[in-house]
Design a protein around this motif. Structure first.
Motif, PDB file in Angstrom:
ATOM      1  N   ARG A 465       0.831  -1.202   0.000  1.00 13.35           N
ATOM      2  CA  ARG A 465       0.000   0.000   0.000  1.00 13.35           C
ATOM      3  C   ARG A 465       0.872   1.261   0.000  1.00 13.35           C
ATOM      4  NH1 ARG A 465      -3.537   2.826  -1.627  1.00 13.35           N
ATOM      5  NH2 ARG A 465      -5.298   3.589  -0.412  1.00 13.35           N
ATOM      6  N   ALA A 466       1.970   1.264   0.741  1.00  7.62           N
ATOM      7  CA  ALA A 466       2.855   2.419   0.766  1.00  7.62           C
ATOM      8  C   ALA A 466       3.457   2.684  -0.606  1.00  7.62           C
ATOM      9  CB  ALA A 466       3.955   2.212   1.811  1.00  7.62           C
ATOM     10  N   ARG A 467       3.799   1.640  -1.325  1.00 13.30           N
ATOM     11  CA  ARG A 467       4.334   1.830  -2.676  1.00 13.30           C
ATOM     12  C   ARG A 467       3.321   2.545  -3.562  1.00 13.30           C
ATOM     13  NH1 ARG A 467       6.701  -4.273  -3.299  1.00 13.30           N
ATOM     14  NH2 ARG A 467       8.634  -3.975  -2.091  1.00 13.30           N
ATOM     15  N   GLN A 468       2.044   2.195  -3.374  1.00 10.10           N
ATOM     16  CA  GLN A 468       1.008   2.858  -4.155  1.00 10.10           C
ATOM     17  C   GLN A 468       0.922   4.342  -3.794  1.00 10.10           C
ATOM     18  OE1 GLN A 468      -2.458   0.581  -3.146  1.00 10.10           O
ATOM     19  NE2 GLN A 468      -2.001  -1.095  -4.593  1.00 10.10           N
ATOM     20  N   LEU A 469       0.945   4.634  -2.503  1.00  9.26           N
ATOM     21  CA  LEU A 469       0.774   6.010  -2.056  1.00  9.26           C
ATOM     22  C   LEU A 469       1.988   6.881  -2.362  1.00  9.26           C
ATOM     23  CD1 LEU A 469      -0.933   5.348   1.395  1.00  9.26           C
ATOM     24  CD2 LEU A 469      -2.026   6.115  -0.722  1.00  9.26           C
ATOM     25  N   PHE A 470       3.164   6.271  -2.450  1.00 10.73           N
ATOM     26  CA  PHE A 470       4.386   7.021  -2.729  1.00 10.73           C
ATOM     27  C   PHE A 470       4.847   6.808  -4.171  1.00 10.73           C
ATOM     28  CE2 PHE A 470       4.346   7.219   1.778  1.00 10.73           C
ATOM     29  CZ  PHE A 470       5.236   8.197   2.201  1.00 10.73           C
ATOM     30  N   ALA A 471       3.922   6.473  -5.054  1.00 11.11           N
ATOM     31  CA  ALA A 471       4.286   6.157  -6.438  1.00 11.11           C
ATOM     32  C   ALA A 471       5.021   7.309  -7.106  1.00 11.11           C
ATOM     33  CB  ALA A 471       3.038   5.785  -7.238  1.00 11.11           C
ATOM     34  N   LEU A 587      -1.629   7.195   4.819  1.00 12.16           N
ATOM     35  CA  LEU A 587      -1.995   8.474   4.197  1.00 12.16           C
ATOM     36  C   LEU A 587      -1.347   9.630   4.946  1.00 12.16           C
ATOM     37  CD1 LEU A 587      -5.757   7.794   3.386  1.00 12.16           C
ATOM     38  CD2 LEU A 587      -3.954   8.311   1.709  1.00 12.16           C
ATOM     39  N   GLU A 588      -1.319   9.512   6.275  1.00  8.76           N
ATOM     40  CA  GLU A 588      -0.667  10.547   7.071  1.00  8.76           C
ATOM     41  C   GLU A 588       0.845  10.510   6.843  1.00  8.76           C
ATOM     42  OE1 GLU A 588      -0.478  13.712   9.914  1.00  8.76           O
ATOM     43  OE2 GLU A 588      -2.007  12.908   8.556  1.00  8.76           O
ATOM     44  N   LEU A 589       1.402   9.305   6.706  1.00  7.29           N
ATOM     45  CA  LEU A 589       2.824   9.167   6.414  1.00  7.29           C
ATOM     46  C   LEU A 589       3.164   9.875   5.103  1.00  7.29           C
ATOM     47  CD1 LEU A 589       5.251   7.388   7.692  1.00  7.29           C
ATOM     48  CD2 LEU A 589       4.851   5.887   5.746  1.00  7.29           C
TER      49      LEU A 589
END
Length: 600
Positions: A465-471, A587-589
């Motif tokens: 999920r983090a990879r998606q958010l930090f794409a 999301l907060e990250l």
């Protein structure tokens, strides 16, 4: 059946028995870290002037504070065929030239047995022979050996394929004891199998369902009412050199941390002798029995063919099993049997207190009974004043392990009290501040490691999920995940895969990875999920204790650092809630990192 002894000492020159003081060059490696068998072994050898080294699993263990430990060595977990473990241990044995290597539990013992030939060329190994390993480390084989020699065991049999609860109850009755044959086994060396006492039909149905597809046989036994008794022995080629009997003074659900010395029962000792003679056993072992005090009947439960949990008691009253094992294997000296005083007590203070608390829960809402329970427990300490009680960790000549255990107990109670009062735990670190500092730094790449228990649910989901958010910043941020449990290549649970897909995360191909020291060191930021994760990391790597943050620090709905609990074994609704919380925190990250990343 081939009957062989333990002496796998090929290539190692024999030492002659010494009558004078111990040589300062004599060294022993003890593998383990608990405050019972390990610490007792360390103290026994250290008091005789032997240089003791330790190879622990838990580097935060109080036992490692013992004044008798000269060096502590890091040995990796035995994973993926054990190549790294074998190379590390082999080099350690070459470098240190130990007289003897003593494993204090199966996690240490089984790899040594598997590689006995190559490691036996480098040092003497206090491990059972192949025959003893087969007979004493498999509950079914132990039971068969006992029956063949006329040693009483509980009535029982193996579970039949596709058998249902009614047929088990009709044949064995309730309660029924359900046992897997081995407590530990390769390749899943760090997964301990359980013995279950099942008291009703619904629970038995659930237990049998759990074992439906088991690749190994399952043993069913009738529950034998009685108290626990242990007969401990040192043997040479089947002959008992020393024996000791203890009875459990406190007992709950088959475990005890308070016991007393007792006279040797001739019949039980004879039964032990028949079994050790049959396989020509050499080494230490504790034979566990159950004795019905009314009928005086008894049965054999199992055999611990290694240093055992109640070992501090005999050592404290002069039956020095570890040192005599050293004399037997390293000096080929068979010392004569000694008498010992009876009605001497041994207590593991912290664990006995924990067990007393569990028993007190039975009297909830009954203050009179609860008061009587605690009064009885405290009254037992009168034996300290008369010299009839010893404590496993708290001893005058080596006080630091005991002091640390007590301090850890009070620290844990203070933390629990704070949690109850505030509903919050103290943050492990300021995750937001650390992330901002990293994002503002000139380094080109930032690695964030998510760590949970087994790397099959929470950390694996967070990684993807983090990879998606930090794409948009994939070139600078690298995300990975691992689990503290030493297990590799386990898939995510079906519930995790299903709910992750609902959140747009594909976990179908995920395979778990163990959090090695290298992976932790390579991370710029380590993010965990709950107290269990923190305990695992800080126990094995104490120097990393202040470098770990909890993801839940970023949950604005919590307002403080609570935890994100492991959903394993829970419903899909629980998985959904956990993944929603992880999404909120990630999301907060991303929000915290983004402004710094885009600053000119």
């Amino acid at each position: 059946m081939e009957m062989v002894g333990i002496h796998y000492l090929a290539g190692v020159p024999k030492c002659h028995a010494e009558t004078g003081p111990m040589k300062s060059t004599q060294k022993v490696l003890v593998i383990g870290d608990d405050s019972r068998s390990f610490l007792s072994t360390v103290r026994s050898l250290g008091r005789k002037g032997i240089e003791v080294h330790a190879a622990p699993f838990d580097f935060g263990s109080a036992a490692l504070l013992s004044r008798y430990i000269r060096k502590v060595h890091f040995v990796p977990y035995y994973l993926d065929g054990g190549a790294e473990w074998l190379a590390t241990v082999s080099q350690l044995l070459r470098d240190e030239q130990y007289e003897l290597v003593i494993p204090c539990d199966e996690r240490a013992l089984l790899p040594l047995c598997l590689h006995r030939e190559e490691l036996g060329e480098l040092a003497r190994l206090a491990i059972p022979s192949p025959t003893a390993l087969e007979m004493f480390f498999d509950k079914i084989k132990t039971r068969e050996l006992a029956q063949s020699l006329g040693v009483p065991v509980a009535a029982g049999r193996l579970l039949n394929a596709d058998e249902l609860a009614p047929s088990v109850i009709a044949d064995i009755g309730l309660p029924v004891v359900v046992k897997q044959p081995k407590s530990y086994q390769l390749p899943d060396l760090y997964i301990r199998s359980s013995t279950s006492i099942v008291r009703d039909e619904p629970a038995l149905t659930a237990c049998l369902r759990k074992h439906t597809n088991s690749a190994e046989p399952i043993l069913l036994e009738q529950m034998f009412e009685g108290c626990g008794v242990g007969v401990s022995v040192l043997c040479s080629d089947g002959v008992i050199l020393q024996a000791f009997e203890h009875h459990r003074a406190h007992e709950l659900d088959g475990s005890s941390y308070y016991r007393k010395s007792a006279p040797l029962d001739a019949d039980r000792l004879a039964a032990v002798a028949r079994m050790t003679t049959a396989i020509r056993y050499t080494g230490l072992a504790m034979f566990e029995f159950k004795v019905n005090v009314n009928s005086r009947s008894w049965i054999l439960i199992e055999v611990n063919a290694r240093p055992w949990g109640s070992l501090p008691l005999p050592v404290s009253i002069g039956i020095d099993f570890p040192y005599r094992l050293f004399q037997l294997l390293s000096e080929h000296k068979e010392s004569p049997a000694l008498n010992y005083p009876i009605d001497r007590y041994g207590r593991n203070l912290m664990l006995d207190f924990w067990q007393a608390r569990l028993q007190a829960e039975l009297f909830r809402g009954r203050p009179t009974q609860a008061l009587a329970h605690w009064g009885s427990w405290l009254w037992g300490f009168r034996r300290l004043l008369t010299g009839r009680e010893r404590h496993d960790s708290c001893v005058l000549d080596d006080y630091r392990p005991g002091v640390k255990e007590v301090c850890d107990l009070f620290a844990g109670r203070a933390k629990s009290l704070r949690m109850r009062v505030t509903g919050k735990r103290a943050p492990t670190g300021t995750l937001a501040q650390r992330l901002r500092a990293l994002a503002a730094s000139p380094q080109a790449s930032i690695t964030i490691l998510f760590v949970c228990q087994g790397n099959i649910n929470r950390s694996s989901y967070a990684e993807i999920r983090a990879r998606q958010l930090f794409a948009d910043n994939a070139g600078r941020f690298t995300f990975t995940s691992a689990g503290m449990l030493p297990r590799n290549r386990r898939p995510s649970s079906p519930e995790a895969v299903k709910i992750a897909a609902k959140h747009g995360v594909d976990m179908v191909r995920h395979q778990s990875r163990h959090a090695t020291r290298a992976s932790l060191d390579q991370a710029d930021l380590v993010i965990a999920f709950d107290e269990t994760n923190l305990r695992y990391i800080t126990a094995r790597y104490p120097d990393l204790a202040t470098q770990i943050c909890l993801l839940s620090e970023l949950d604005p709905r919590q307002g403080a650092a609570t935890v994100i609990a492991d959903p394993e074994g829970s419903s899909v609704a629980v998985f959904d809630a956990v993944f929603q919380t992880i999404d909120t925190c990630l999301l907060e990250l991303a929000r915290i990192a983004q402004p710094v990343e885009r600053a000119p």
